[in-house]
Design an enzyme around this catalytic site. Structure first.
Site, PDB file in Angstrom:
ATOM      1  CG  ASP A   1      22.203 -54.447 -60.463  1.00 57.86           C
ATOM      2  OD1 ASP A   1      22.152 -53.518 -59.628  1.00 57.86           O
ATOM      3  OD2 ASP A   1      22.097 -55.650 -60.143  1.00 57.86           O
ATOM      4  CB  SER A   2      19.691 -49.325 -59.590  1.00 56.91           C
ATOM      5  OG  SER A   2      20.793 -48.508 -59.889  1.00 56.91           O
TER       6      SER A   2
ATOM      7  CG  ASP B   1      26.088 -53.344 -60.105  1.00 56.26           C
ATOM      8  OD1 ASP B   1      26.719 -54.119 -59.359  1.00 56.26           O
ATOM      9  OD2 ASP B   1      25.040 -52.772 -59.772  1.00 56.26           O
TER      10      ASP B   1
ATOM     11  CE  LYS C   1      27.081 -52.242 -56.511  1.00 56.18           C
ATOM     12  NZ  LYS C   1      26.096 -53.304 -56.221  1.00 56.18           N
TER      13      LYS C   1
ATOM     14  CD  GLU D   1      23.186 -57.014 -55.425  1.00 57.97           C
ATOM     15  OE1 GLU D   1      22.372 -57.876 -55.022  1.00 57.97           O
ATOM     16  OE2 GLU D   1      22.845 -55.988 -56.028  1.00 57.97           O
TER      17      GLU D   1
ATOM     18  CD  GLU E   1      20.716 -51.425 -51.227  1.00 59.37           C
ATOM     19  OE1 GLU E   1      21.619 -51.837 -51.983  1.00 59.37           O
ATOM     20  OE2 GLU E   1      19.584 -51.099 -51.631  1.00 59.37           O
TER      21      GLU E   1
HETATM   22  O1  KIV Z   1      22.832 -50.738 -58.707  1.00 55.99           O
HETATM   23  C1  KIV Z   1      22.853 -49.876 -57.822  1.00 55.99           C
HETATM   24  O2  KIV Z   1      22.383 -48.751 -57.983  1.00 55.99           O
HETATM   25  C2  KIV Z   1      23.447 -50.219 -56.548  1.00 55.99           C
HETATM   26  C3  KIV Z   1      23.506 -49.154 -55.501  1.00 55.99           C
HETATM   27  C4  KIV Z   1      22.214 -49.026 -54.813  1.00 55.99           C
HETATM   28  C5  KIV Z   1      24.611 -49.382 -54.549  1.00 55.99           C
HETATM   29  O3  KIV Z   1      23.873 -51.313 -56.353  1.00 55.99           O
END
Ligand code: KIV
Length: 300
Positions: free
Chosen positions: A43-44, A82, A111, A113, A180
């Site tokens: 999600d970055s 994500d 993933k 958080e 992180e």
């Molecule tokens: O979304 C992302 O890029 C991340 C990484 C920094 C682990 O969660």
């Protein structure tokens, strides 16, 4: 690598795990050809490719569209989807329904958080047959201002809570963890207490592997690379860096050559040949070198 179990096998063989983000078809092709172990359709994307201020702004529809493009670019590499902010926190049914959309696209895992109330979400996802990668330490989805993007675990209470979160996420059924922005000594304790693969970003060298954002790896952002991007990667990425000077040089060349373009010659127009040559050079040279560096580099 055979599914997510391949990550645990790599850990047991003491081989470094390399995870890199990708957000579209071409970046997925590049990182797969470079031989990464895992691609995170992270999600970055919110900040790196969609221009939002934080990852909190990206919607599930946007993430699904990008994740589908990544899927089309991968043939063999593990892919982790994500879950974006607001799509899993409130209850188990929501978490499972959101995660299923990523699994249906072809993600091998999702993933999410945090720990605490998220432990129940992890249990529900695992019970639904969905593999989960946890994420401890700095959780970007909880950051509302630039100041919130600071390292975690710098005082005793916060260090203990990161270690406890990691243990609890493993017990809840996570297959792997991202850690992180935490001090190396806190990561070392996490490594002693959990058995699942741990992939770090700005968390020191003790982890089983490292993850890096594609744009940081290749220097594709206008801004300076984050502090945790190792100097060796920064030096390499100056080759591909997206600088206003380089971009305007390419645009001037394009302007000069494009007037000859007629689309009819066998090799394509000069502009097209230029584009093909630079794409081939990027795929052939830059990325594999960067990824090799990623697995052998010294981490802050
Ligand atoms: O979304 C992302 O890029 C991340 C990484 C920094 C682990 O969660």
């Amino acid at each position: 690598m055979k599914g997510l179990s391949g990550l645990a096998e790599k850990k047991h063989r003491h081989e470094r795990i390399v995870m890199v983000t990708a957000y579209d078809y071409p970046s997925a092709r590049v990182v797969e050809r470079a031989g990464v172990d895992v691609v995170l359709a992270g999600d970055s994307a919110a900040t790196t490719v969609l221009g939002y201020e934080t990852t909190r702004a990206v919607s599930i529809e946007e993430m699904l569209m990008l994740t589908r493009a990544v899927r089309r670019g991968l043939t063999t590499t593990l892919m982790v989807g994500d879950l974006p902010f607001g799509t899993y926190e409130d209850n188990d049914d929501l978490a499972v329904a959101s995660a299923r959309q990523f699994i249906d696209i072809g993600c091998d895992a999702i993933k999410l958080e945090g720990a605490g109330p998220m432990l129940k979400r992890v249990e529900a996802l695992v019970a639904a047959g969905i593999a989960v990668m946890g994420h401890v330490g700095l959780a970007p989805q909880h950051a509302r201002t630039p100041e919130d993007f600071r390292a975690r675990g710098r005082d005793a209470a916060s260090a203990v809570s990161i270690v406890n979160d990691a243990i609890a996420l493993e017990q809840a059924g996570c297959t792997a963890l991202v850690i992180e922005a935490v001090p190396s000594n806190v990561t070392e304790v996490v490594m002693q207490r959990v058995a699942i693969p741990v992939i770090g970003i700005g968390a020191g060298p003790a982890t089983d592997g490292q993850v890096l954002v594609y744009h940081d790896l290749l220097g594709l952002l206008e801004t300076r690379p984050a502090k945790f991007v190792p100097a060796s990667i920064r030096a390499l990425s100056t080759r591909t860096r997206c600088s206003p000077r380089r971009s305007s040089r390419s645009i001037r060349v394009f302007e000069r050559t494009s007037r000859y373009a007629d689309g009819g010659s066998s090799g394509g127009s000069p502009a097209l040949r230029l584009k093909k040559r630079s794409a081939a050079a990027t795929a052939k040279n830059a990325s594999p070198i960067h990824v090799k560096r990623l697995s052998s580099t010294r981490w802050p």
